[in-house]
Every structure is written in structure tokens, then in C-alpha cells.
Design a protein around this motif. Structure first.
Motif, PDB file in Angstrom:
ATOM      1  N   VAL A  98      -1.613 -12.949   9.413  1.00  0.00           N
ATOM      2  CA  VAL A  98      -2.757 -12.860  10.334  1.00  0.00           C
ATOM      3  C   VAL A  98      -2.380 -12.063  11.573  1.00  0.00           C
ATOM      4  N   VAL A 158      -6.584 -15.720  17.204  1.00  0.00           N
ATOM      5  CA  VAL A 158      -5.397 -15.465  16.378  1.00  0.00           C
ATOM      6  C   VAL A 158      -4.126 -15.658  17.207  1.00  0.00           C
ATOM      7  N   VAL A 160       2.308 -21.844  16.961  1.00  0.00           N
ATOM      8  CA  VAL A 160       3.510 -21.995  16.122  1.00  0.00           C
ATOM      9  C   VAL A 160       4.735 -22.243  16.978  1.00  0.00           C
ATOM     10  N   ASP A 181       0.959 -17.189   8.979  1.00  0.00           N
ATOM     11  CA  ASP A 181       0.738 -16.794  10.376  1.00  0.00           C
ATOM     12  C   ASP A 181       1.136 -15.346  10.597  1.00  0.00           C
ATOM     13  N   ASN A 214      -3.606 -19.557  18.026  1.00  0.00           N
ATOM     14  CA  ASN A 214      -3.283 -20.479  16.931  1.00  0.00           C
ATOM     15  C   ASN A 214      -2.100 -20.044  16.080  1.00  0.00           C
ATOM     16  N   HIS A 215      -1.941 -18.731  15.874  1.00  0.00           N
ATOM     17  CA  HIS A 215      -0.915 -18.254  14.947  1.00  0.00           C
ATOM     18  C   HIS A 215       0.326 -17.703  15.634  1.00  0.00           C
TER      19      HIS A 215
END
Length: 236
Positions: A108, A125, A133, A105, A128-129
């Protein structure tokens, strides 16, 4: 008895030599010209049908391509404007917000480190990352729905109540960002489709131009022998 002589009142017309040949050649040429005219008329009608179809196809393809170009521009402009107004920025590459993330993560997120979130790819991005998290860390991977059910069963538990609020806000923002990413992707594919249709319209246009060029060249090739034959007949 001597040979019979026809009366003076009757005329005997005879043809021989070049006059007979010229007559038969003229009749044959008339037949060829008649056949050529019939075939030429049929070919002309077919060519006009093809030209009309090609022109119609070019119009349809051009309209669809133009509509998709507009759709791409509209979707991307709307999403970019809304995301820009939210003033969301990626953390810098050396900040703890990125270094504390899992390596995949973090890698990215580093691609857009320090940038403002303005595109669909960036929204995906970030959702999701980064947000995703942190949401996993709030209640051990439980979702808003799961934690909310527990909070309703334990209304005095302030920790659960706080987790419910955090998960609700985080999942709402993540959902909005992913929704923006989905529409951004649709706009991108609309651009690809528009380019494909534009190329197809150009190909049909080139084919139409080639068809007209070949038709004009064939007309010149055929017109010259026919004109020469007419002149020869007139001089015979």
C-alpha cells in the motif's frame, strides 16, 4: 269552407331546409366552444401549477447542488493546504522504511512512494500503514494510555518515559491524519451528492421544456379547428 288565412297584422315565420340545419349546427357549435373553453381554462390552471412546482424544484435542487459543490471544494482545499504545509513525504519504494514493513503495508505504501502527502487518501495510508505499524513496535502493541499508566507507577524508568513521549507524538499525528481523511471523505461524498442533485435538476428542467413544447403544440392543434369553424359559421 276554405282554408283560414291569417290576418295581415300577424307574421308567420317558418324555417325549413338549410336554414334550420344551420341554426341547430350553430347552437351545437356554441356549446362545444363553451365546453372547450371551460376545459381549456382548467387545463391551463393545472399546467401553471405544474410549471410553478417544477421551477421551484429546479431552484431548490440547483441551490443544494451548488452548496455541496462549494462544500466539497472548501473541505478539499483546506485539507490539502494544511497537509502540504506539513511537508510530509512518503519514503521511496527501495528505502528500508518501506521494505521493512509487512508485505501488505509495504504494498500500500509503495502506491505513493516518493510523493508528498497532500490528500485524504494519502493521509489514511500514511497513518495506518506506516505510523500505525511503527507504533505497534514501540511497546509491544501497547497504547499511549497503557504505557503512560506504567510510567506514572515507575517515574524513574527512563525507557518507559521515552516510550510515552514517542507514543504520544505518534498517536497524535496519526489521529490528526485520520481526522483529515475523515473530513476529506465527507467532502468527496458531498461532491457525489452535488452531482446527483445537478442531474436531478437537469432532468426536471428537461421535463419542464418538454411540457411547454407539448402545451404549445396542443394549443396550435386546437386553435386551427376552432378558427375554421368560426369562419364557416360566418360564411353560412
Amino acid at each position: 269552407m276554405g282554408p283560414k288565412v291569417p290576418p295581415a297584422s300577424k307574421e308567420v315565420i317558418t324555417r325549413s331546409g338549410p336554414s334550420v340545419l344551420n341554426g341547430s349546427a350553430g347552437a351545437r357549435q356554441d356549446g362545444i366552444e363553451a365546453n372547450f373553453k371551460e376545459v381549456s381554462d382548467m387545463t391551463m390552471a393545472m399546467r401553471w401549477r405544474v410549471v410553478v412546482l417544477q421551477v421551484g424544484l429546479i431552484g431548490i435542487l440547483a441551490f443544494c447542488a451548488g452548496f455541496l459543490f462549494w462544500g466539497n471544494a472548501f473541505i478539499h482545499n483546506q485539507i490539502s493546504t494544511e497537509l502540504t504545509s506539513q511537508q510530509i513525504y512518503f519514503p521511496t519504494s527501495d528505502s528500508k522504511a518501506i521494505t521493512s514493513l509487512p508485505s501488505a503495508d509495504a504494498a500500500v505504501m509503495t502506491m505513493y512512494a516518493g510523493q508528498q502527502l497532500t490528500t485524504g487518501e494519502q493521509a489514511q495510508v500514511y497513518a495506518n500503514h506506516f505510523i500505525g505499524v511503527h507504533l505497534q513496535e514501540i511497546a509491544g502493541g501497547q497504547t499511549y494510555s497503557q504505557v503512560s499508566t506504567k510510567a506514572q507507577a515507575n517515574p524513574t524508568d527512563t525507557k518507559l518515559a521515552g516510550q510515552v513521549q514517542t507514543l504520544f507524538r505518534g498517536e497524535t499525528l496519526r489521529g490528526l491524519l485520520l481526522n483529515a481523511y475523515g473530513w476529506w471523505t465527507i467532502g468527496t461524498y458531498a461532491l457525489y451528492a452535488a452531482l446527483g442533485l445537478a442531474v436531478a435538476a437537469l432532468a426536471v428542467l428537461v421535463a419542464l421544456a418538454f411540457e411547454v413544447f407539448v402545451w404549445l403544440r396542443e394549443r396550435r392543434k386546437v386553435a386551427l379547428p376552432v378558427a375554421a369553424a368560426k369562419v364557416q359559421r360566418a360564411l353560412a
